[in-house]
Design an enzyme around this catalytic site. Structure first.
Site, PDB file in Angstrom:
ATOM      1  N   ASP A   8     -13.774  48.990   6.583  1.00 47.49           N
ATOM      2  CA  ASP A   8     -14.436  48.676   7.181  1.00 47.49           C
ATOM      3  C   ASP A   8     -13.605  48.217   8.518  1.00 47.49           C
ATOM      4  O   ASP A   8     -13.165  49.064   8.838  1.00 47.49           O
ATOM      5  CB  ASP A   8     -14.287  46.894   6.520  1.00 47.49           C
ATOM      6  CG  ASP A   8     -13.105  46.603   6.194  1.00 47.49           C
ATOM      7  OD1 ASP A   8     -12.056  46.768   6.511  1.00 47.49           O
ATOM      8  OD2 ASP A   8     -13.151  45.062   5.247  1.00 47.49           O
ATOM      9  N   HIS A   9     -14.122  47.169   8.864  1.00 46.15           N
ATOM     10  CA  HIS A   9     -13.157  46.789  10.754  1.00 46.15           C
ATOM     11  C   HIS A   9     -12.104  46.582  10.275  1.00 46.15           C
ATOM     12  O   HIS A   9     -10.904  47.325  11.112  1.00 46.15           O
ATOM     13  CB  HIS A   9     -14.210  45.597  11.122  1.00 46.15           C
ATOM     14  CG  HIS A   9     -13.363  44.386   9.678  1.00 46.15           C
ATOM     15  ND1 HIS A   9     -14.212  44.285   9.165  1.00 46.15           N
ATOM     16  CD2 HIS A   9     -13.003  43.280   9.903  1.00 46.15           C
ATOM     17  CE1 HIS A   9     -13.974  43.202   8.854  1.00 46.15           C
ATOM     18  NE2 HIS A   9     -13.413  42.272   9.368  1.00 46.15           N
ATOM     19  N   CYS A  64      -9.138  48.905   3.764  1.00 48.14           N
ATOM     20  CA  CYS A  64      -9.745  47.835   4.043  1.00 48.14           C
ATOM     21  C   CYS A  64      -8.524  46.745   4.701  1.00 48.14           C
ATOM     22  O   CYS A  64      -7.713  47.741   4.640  1.00 48.14           O
ATOM     23  CB  CYS A  64     -11.020  46.904   3.193  1.00 48.14           C
ATOM     24  SG  CYS A  64      -9.765  46.471   1.794  1.00 48.14           S
ATOM     25  N   GLY A  65      -8.387  45.757   5.079  1.00 50.32           N
ATOM     26  CA  GLY A  65      -7.437  45.368   5.490  1.00 50.32           C
ATOM     27  C   GLY A  65      -5.837  44.994   4.431  1.00 50.32           C
ATOM     28  O   GLY A  65      -4.656  45.572   4.254  1.00 50.32           O
ATOM     29  N   THR A  66      -6.476  44.572   3.059  1.00 50.70           N
ATOM     30  CA  THR A  66      -5.387  44.647   2.164  1.00 50.70           C
ATOM     31  C   THR A  66      -5.387  46.156   1.493  1.00 50.70           C
ATOM     32  O   THR A  66      -4.366  46.882   0.254  1.00 50.70           O
ATOM     33  CB  THR A  66      -5.322  43.961   1.087  1.00 50.70           C
ATOM     34  OG1 THR A  66      -6.480  43.749   0.285  1.00 50.70           O
ATOM     35  CG2 THR A  66      -5.363  43.066   1.948  1.00 50.70           C
ATOM     36  N   HIS A  97      -1.415  60.377 -14.284  1.00 53.87           N
ATOM     37  CA  HIS A  97      -0.992  59.890 -14.919  1.00 53.87           C
ATOM     38  C   HIS A  97      -2.526  59.004 -15.524  1.00 53.87           C
ATOM     39  O   HIS A  97      -2.823  58.656 -16.483  1.00 53.87           O
ATOM     40  CB  HIS A  97      -0.645  59.008 -15.578  1.00 53.87           C
ATOM     41  CG  HIS A  97       1.522  58.908 -15.598  1.00 53.87           C
ATOM     42  ND1 HIS A  97       1.850  58.295 -15.882  1.00 53.87           N
ATOM     43  CD2 HIS A  97       1.606  59.922 -15.371  1.00 53.87           C
ATOM     44  CE1 HIS A  97       3.520  58.730 -16.196  1.00 53.87           C
ATOM     45  NE2 HIS A  97       2.883  60.234 -15.701  1.00 53.87           N
ATOM     46  N   ASN A  98      -3.127  58.588 -14.214  1.00 54.88           N
ATOM     47  CA  ASN A  98      -4.778  57.370 -14.383  1.00 54.88           C
ATOM     48  C   ASN A  98      -5.125  58.323 -13.539  1.00 54.88           C
ATOM     49  O   ASN A  98      -7.032  58.185 -13.619  1.00 54.88           O
ATOM     50  CB  ASN A  98      -4.278  56.498 -13.277  1.00 54.88           C
ATOM     51  CG  ASN A  98      -3.289  55.873 -13.852  1.00 54.88           C
ATOM     52  OD1 ASN A  98      -2.017  55.335 -12.615  1.00 54.88           O
ATOM     53  ND2 ASN A  98      -2.844  55.373 -14.859  1.00 54.88           N
ATOM     54  N   ARG A 108      -3.990  46.589   6.773  1.00 55.03           N
ATOM     55  CA  ARG A 108      -3.322  45.336   7.716  1.00 55.03           C
ATOM     56  C   ARG A 108      -1.142  46.106   7.552  1.00 55.03           C
ATOM     57  O   ARG A 108      -0.872  44.889   7.142  1.00 55.03           O
ATOM     58  CB  ARG A 108      -3.934  44.641   8.016  1.00 55.03           C
ATOM     59  CG  ARG A 108      -4.393  44.422   8.596  1.00 55.03           C
ATOM     60  CD  ARG A 108      -5.702  42.917   8.274  1.00 55.03           C
ATOM     61  NE  ARG A 108      -6.607  43.282   9.328  1.00 55.03           N
ATOM     62  CZ  ARG A 108      -7.649  41.998   8.939  1.00 55.03           C
ATOM     63  NH1 ARG A 108      -7.790  41.221   7.909  1.00 55.03           N
ATOM     64  NH2 ARG A 108      -8.474  42.250   9.604  1.00 55.03           N
ATOM     65  N   HIS A 132      -2.103  60.694 -21.607  1.00 57.63           N
ATOM     66  CA  HIS A 132      -2.905  60.504 -20.301  1.00 57.63           C
ATOM     67  C   HIS A 132      -4.248  60.452 -20.807  1.00 57.63           C
ATOM     68  O   HIS A 132      -4.966  60.054 -21.057  1.00 57.63           O
ATOM     69  CB  HIS A 132      -2.531  61.218 -19.058  1.00 57.63           C
ATOM     70  CG  HIS A 132      -0.234  60.589 -18.588  1.00 57.63           C
ATOM     71  ND1 HIS A 132      -0.194  59.466 -19.067  1.00 57.63           N
ATOM     72  CD2 HIS A 132       0.277  61.284 -18.975  1.00 57.63           C
ATOM     73  CE1 HIS A 132       1.021  59.334 -18.799  1.00 57.63           C
ATOM     74  NE2 HIS A 132       1.762  60.580 -18.929  1.00 57.63           N
TER      75      HIS A 132
HETATM   76  C1  RB5 Z   1     -11.108  41.095   6.335  1.00 57.27           C
HETATM   77  O1  RB5 Z   1     -10.664  40.599   7.196  1.00 57.27           O
HETATM   78  C2  RB5 Z   1     -10.330  41.882   4.766  1.00 57.27           C
HETATM   79  O2  RB5 Z   1     -10.971  40.602   4.624  1.00 57.27           O
HETATM   80  C3  RB5 Z   1     -11.031  43.314   3.966  1.00 57.27           C
HETATM   81  O3  RB5 Z   1     -10.045  44.244   5.317  1.00 57.27           O
HETATM   82  C4  RB5 Z   1      -9.881  42.945   3.196  1.00 57.27           C
HETATM   83  O4  RB5 Z   1      -8.598  43.237   3.386  1.00 57.27           O
HETATM   84  C5  RB5 Z   1     -10.404  42.671   1.666  1.00 57.27           C
HETATM   85  O5  RB5 Z   1      -9.828  42.374   0.638  1.00 57.27           O
END
Ligand code: RB5
Length: 148
Positions: A8-9, A64-66, A97-98, A108, A132
């Site tokens: 995503d962004h 994504c961000g996280t 293992h998985n 981020r 496994h």
């Molecule tokens: C976007 O702001 C953020 O929420 C998304 O990238 C992600 O981290 C969601 O889990």
């Protein structure tokens, strides 16, 4: 080895950095996003997940961000085993293992250097099988047939 990738962004810049860096040595299928404009991660998670279970790619990488939203979303595609990794040890174990077929990263959370090491570890580690494999069979049976 063919790699499907999506972001995503919040994962866009890391996706681009990986494509231009470590993934330049691999055949990649880029499912977007193609700009840093705000968008919704499930679209990319489902596209990459379906490419992997459909045999169009050997592995997928989602950012994504996280990495959390991508891992939740892609886990809804039957046949996907997604692993959110923040270090090299997790990436090795996710494969050994998985037998993970999707690597999720947080754009981020980690920098490009660590992300490249994680991708390298993930793509170069083989599933160990043995006991496994039995656990993967239990996963495929689901909670209903395991007494849950
Ligand atoms: C976007 O702001 C953020 O929420 C998304 O990238 C992600 O981290 C969601 O889990």
């Amino acid at each position: 080895m063919k790699i499907a990738i999506g972001a995503d962004h919040a994962g866009y810049y890391l996706k681009e950095a990986l494509r231009e860096g470590i993934l330049a040595d691999y055949e990649t299928l880029d499912f977007g996003t193609y700009s840093p404009e705000r968008t919704d991660y499930p679209f990319y998670a489902f596209a990459v997940g379906e490419a992997v279970v459909g045999g169009k790619a050997d592995f997928g990488i989602l950012i994504c961000g996280t990495g959390i939203g991508m891992s939740i979303a892609v886990s809804r595609v039957p046949g996907i085993r997604a692993a959110l990794c923040t270090n090299v040890y997790m990436a090795k174990m996710a494969r050994a293992h998985n037998d993970a077929n999707i690597l999720c990263l947080g754009g981020r959370v980690i920098g490009v250097g660590l992300a490249e090491e994680i991708v390298q570890a993930f793509l170069s580690t083989s599933f160990e099988g043995g006991h496994h494999a039995r656990r993967l069979e239990l996963l495929d049976r689901g909670p209903q047939r395991n007494g849950g």
